[in-house]
Design a protein around this motif. Sequence first.
Motif, PDB file in Angstrom:
ATOM      1  N   TRP A  51      32.060 -25.084  31.114  1.00  0.00           N
ATOM      2  CA  TRP A  51      33.319 -25.782  30.804  1.00  0.00           C
ATOM      3  C   TRP A  51      33.777 -25.430  29.392  1.00  0.00           C
ATOM      4  CZ3 TRP A  51      34.885 -29.367  27.175  1.00  0.00           C
ATOM      5  CH2 TRP A  51      36.033 -30.109  27.453  1.00  0.00           C
ATOM      6  N   TYR A  52      32.829 -25.459  28.425  1.00  0.00           N
ATOM      7  CA  TYR A  52      33.177 -25.176  27.033  1.00  0.00           C
ATOM      8  C   TYR A  52      33.601 -23.719  26.855  1.00  0.00           C
ATOM      9  CZ  TYR A  52      32.738 -24.609  21.988  1.00  0.00           C
ATOM     10  OH  TYR A  52      32.992 -24.327  20.663  1.00  0.00           O
ATOM     11  N   ASN A  53      32.835 -22.789  27.420  1.00  0.00           N
ATOM     12  CA  ASN A  53      33.136 -21.370  27.252  1.00  0.00           C
ATOM     13  C   ASN A  53      34.479 -20.986  27.875  1.00  0.00           C
ATOM     14  OD1 ASN A  53      30.732 -20.980  25.890  1.00  0.00           O
ATOM     15  ND2 ASN A  53      29.604 -20.320  27.712  1.00  0.00           N
ATOM     16  N   SER A  54      34.848 -21.662  28.955  1.00  0.00           N
ATOM     17  CA  SER A  54      36.140 -21.356  29.585  1.00  0.00           C
ATOM     18  C   SER A  54      37.305 -21.730  28.684  1.00  0.00           C
ATOM     19  CB  SER A  54      36.262 -22.105  30.923  1.00  0.00           C
ATOM     20  OG  SER A  54      36.333 -23.512  30.714  1.00  0.00           O
ATOM     21  N   LYS A  55      37.074 -22.679  27.766  1.00  0.00           N
ATOM     22  CA  LYS A  55      38.123 -23.117  26.859  1.00  0.00           C
ATOM     23  C   LYS A  55      38.039 -22.420  25.501  1.00  0.00           C
ATOM     24  CE  LYS A  55      38.355 -27.699  28.993  1.00  0.00           C
ATOM     25  NZ  LYS A  55      39.693 -27.485  29.563  1.00  0.00           N
ATOM     26  N   HIS A  56      36.984 -21.646  25.259  1.00  0.00           N
ATOM     27  CA  HIS A  56      36.800 -20.962  23.975  1.00  0.00           C
ATOM     28  C   HIS A  56      36.397 -19.511  24.200  1.00  0.00           C
ATOM     29  CE1 HIS A  56      36.226 -25.282  23.164  1.00  0.00           C
ATOM     30  NE2 HIS A  56      36.758 -25.028  21.976  1.00  0.00           N
ATOM     31  N   PRO A  57      37.263 -18.704  24.811  1.00  0.00           N
ATOM     32  CA  PRO A  57      36.921 -17.289  25.031  1.00  0.00           C
ATOM     33  C   PRO A  57      36.702 -16.563  23.706  1.00  0.00           C
ATOM     34  CG  PRO A  57      39.260 -17.707  25.444  1.00  0.00           C
ATOM     35  CD  PRO A  57      38.619 -19.046  25.278  1.00  0.00           C
ATOM     36  N   GLY A  58      35.656 -15.756  23.664  1.00  0.00           N
ATOM     37  CA  GLY A  58      35.309 -15.065  22.439  1.00  0.00           C
ATOM     38  C   GLY A  58      34.390 -15.851  21.538  1.00  0.00           C
ATOM     39  N   ASN A  59      34.134 -17.107  21.876  1.00  0.00           N
ATOM     40  CA  ASN A  59      33.240 -17.959  21.088  1.00  0.00           C
ATOM     41  C   ASN A  59      32.288 -18.700  22.023  1.00  0.00           C
ATOM     42  OD1 ASN A  59      32.165 -19.229  18.792  1.00  0.00           O
ATOM     43  ND2 ASN A  59      33.571 -20.969  18.989  1.00  0.00           N
TER      44      ASN A  59
END
Length: 211
Positions: A51-59
């Motif tokens: 969930w978090y990675n989908s909202k913070h691409p590249g991080n």
Amino acid sequence: MVVSLPEPTLSAEELDAEVAALHDQKVLRCSISRSELRAINHKIVLQCLEWYNSKHPGNEYEPAPGVVTRRSEFNESLLWTHGNFVARPKRSGCFSFLPAPRTLFFFELLDRYDVDEVITCTPLDEPVTEGYIFHGFRLGWGTRRDGRCDCVCKTCYRQFHVPHMDLKRTCACGDSKVEGLCKMCYLSCDVLHPAGGGFVFGHKKESFAYC
């Protein structure tokens, strides 16, 4: 002519008792082994990071060795869960084999009809001091700070830590209108929460209802 009588309406007390019974049944179902608990915790971490990675691409972050802390509570037949886990930034390139520094995350889940929905997942500015060797086996408990006495000032909204619950809770601004940072977890568990009310359930009274 046959007249069907309406079903009897439950009182508020009966509804509370019914919800409590459902909670007890779920607790009994959750009497599982340590290996099963580790598997459940790992699944939660993967779900939260997805969930978090989908909202913070590249991080993006990936799971890292560390204890998963959770606390759950029923509210209006919905099961809320607050917790912490440890993750580290994903690395690429020639130094990808080196482990990145670990970060403590806060997460918030909402269980609707046995389906967990991620509501909040955010990194915290808290040191991760648990001792681990390379393969992830625990060496010591470390000195991670306990979140049970985290408070927030209702005047200046400053977050601070009360070292002992018996001490008078007064903010640095001189105001004594202080309350627990999370109404769900305060004095009940050591879950660390984000500052500034970065979560839904337990932060404010009006936030208890979630549709």
